[in-house]
Enzyme design. Structure first.
Site, PDB file in Angstrom:
ATOM      1  N   ALA A 197       0.799  -1.232   0.000  1.00  0.00           N
ATOM      2  CA  ALA A 197       0.000   0.000   0.000  1.00  0.00           C
ATOM      3  C   ALA A 197       0.828   1.277   0.000  1.00  0.00           C
ATOM      4  O   ALA A 197       0.270   2.367   0.153  1.00  0.00           O
ATOM      5  CB  ALA A 197      -0.995   0.024   1.156  1.00  0.00           C
ATOM      6  N   ALA A 198       2.135   1.186  -0.223  1.00  0.00           N
ATOM      7  CA  ALA A 198       2.928   2.416  -0.313  1.00  0.00           C
ATOM      8  C   ALA A 198       2.458   3.266  -1.495  1.00  0.00           C
ATOM      9  O   ALA A 198       2.280   4.487  -1.379  1.00  0.00           O
ATOM     10  CB  ALA A 198       4.407   2.074  -0.465  1.00  0.00           C
ATOM     11  N   GLY A 199       2.239   2.614  -2.643  1.00  0.00           N
ATOM     12  CA  GLY A 199       1.753   3.346  -3.811  1.00  0.00           C
ATOM     13  C   GLY A 199       0.361   3.905  -3.599  1.00  0.00           C
ATOM     14  O   GLY A 199       0.043   5.014  -4.047  1.00  0.00           O
ATOM     15  N   ASP A 200      -0.485   3.146  -2.913  1.00  0.00           N
ATOM     16  CA  ASP A 200      -1.844   3.624  -2.646  1.00  0.00           C
ATOM     17  C   ASP A 200      -1.816   4.840  -1.715  1.00  0.00           C
ATOM     18  O   ASP A 200      -2.575   5.793  -1.894  1.00  0.00           O
ATOM     19  CB  ASP A 200      -2.680   2.508  -2.018  1.00  0.00           C
ATOM     20  CG  ASP A 200      -2.876   1.333  -2.962  1.00  0.00           C
ATOM     21  OD1 ASP A 200      -2.900   1.563  -4.186  1.00  0.00           O
ATOM     22  OD2 ASP A 200      -3.004   0.200  -2.478  1.00  0.00           O
TER      23      ASP A 200
END
Length: 303
Positions: free
Chosen positions: A251-254
């Protein structure tokens, strides 16, 4: 200034996560891992990330009529996310993701889309009031592409700025690219979209130029620990990410995308918005889980 409306359209999953020493090779069984269950799905992750950062968020998604869907609704409503346009699907289960994470924080993920795969253009039409009210529309690719294209077209007609996180990676039609204000691929996704392997700033610039020639106004290529490369009409640079100790990249990109749209909806300049998004994503990788790892406003240090 009036708070601008953020509409997120996308997926909701329940993530079932096993952490172990390393990621298994095909046919390999690894014992001794730890298990946890988290709320996830790229659409929900981004909606939650934006809401936790004080964004005014409406979410459109499909959930199964099951315990996973019921819990997701409770969680979103507690965060203040507008859920009036969530569809409960009696024919399909809620989405499930199986996630393996190694001791370095790298992960591999397999997703059963369930009700996410049944989010159709008609569902967007039923939420036309939310689409018309949106200042920013944020989407990903864990729901049918025809629905993404349809929503982008409707929202663009209504004057919204369209932000697409093209993940999971797949080819995109030119008609969609022309609708986009911002696209935010990572290096792998940028290569799939352009045919250009992105491994340094020069190749990132070429890939971004390709997408801009297709009609995308601004291209932001996320490059992990290096930061984010941006190319638009008036800006072209690598904006570095804070240096942190990575625990889990899930979820880093999210988180980056949710934070980016919040900052833009607040009227911040693009460069400042990307710094804010980098800082939010940097915090997220220091924490385990998907939505649980996304920061609150006071936890972001932009330097």
């Amino acid at each position: 200034m009036k708070q601008q409306n953020i509409l997120v359209i996308g997926s909701s999953n329940t993530d079932m996560v096993i952490r172990s020493s390393h990621l298994p090779a095909p046919g390999e069984t690894i014992l001794g891992g730890s298990f946890m269950m988290n709320a996830g799905g790229k659409g929900a992750n981004q909606a939650v990330a934006a809401a936790k950062l004080n964004g005014a968020v409406t979410f459109i998604a499909r959930l199964g009529a099951d315990v996973f869907g019921q819990q997701a609704m409770v969680d979103w409503q507690e965060l203040g996310i507008q859920t009036d346009y969530i569809v409960t699907d009696s024919d399909n289960p809620s989405g499930i993701a199986l996630i393996l994470v190694d001791q370095k924080g790298e992960n591999c993920i397999s997703v059963a889309l369930g009700a996410n795969a049944a989010l159709v253009p008609h569902d967007i039409n039923q939420a036309v009031n939310a689409v018309d009210a949106a200042d920013y529309l944020l989407m990903q690719l864990e729901v049918p592409l025809e629905t993404v294209v349809h929503a982008a077209h409707l929202a663009k007609q209504g004057g919204a700025k369209i932000v697409l996180n093209p993940a999971p990676a797949q080819a995109l039609p030119d008609e969609l690219l022309r609708e986009l204000s911002i696209i935010t691929p990572n290096q792998t996704e940028a290569e799939l979209l352009t045919g250009i392997a992105v491994n340094d700033l020069d190749s990132a610039a070429h890939a971004a130029a390709y997408l801009r020639q297709k009609g995308v106004q601004t291209v932001i290529i996320t490059m992990g620990a290096q930061g984010a490369y941006v190319q638009s009409e008036n800006l072209e640079e690598l904006i570095p990410a804070p240096k942190v100790q990575t625990v889990d990249t899930t979820a880093a990109g999210d988180t980056f995308n949710g934070a980016l749209v919040v900052a833009l909806a607040e009227g911040r300049p693009l460069q400042e918005a990307i710094r804010f998004a980098n800082a939010a994503a940097a915090y997220a990788v220091t924490q385990p889980g998907a939505q649980a790892s996304t920061p609150l406003r006071h936890q972001i240090i932009t330097g």
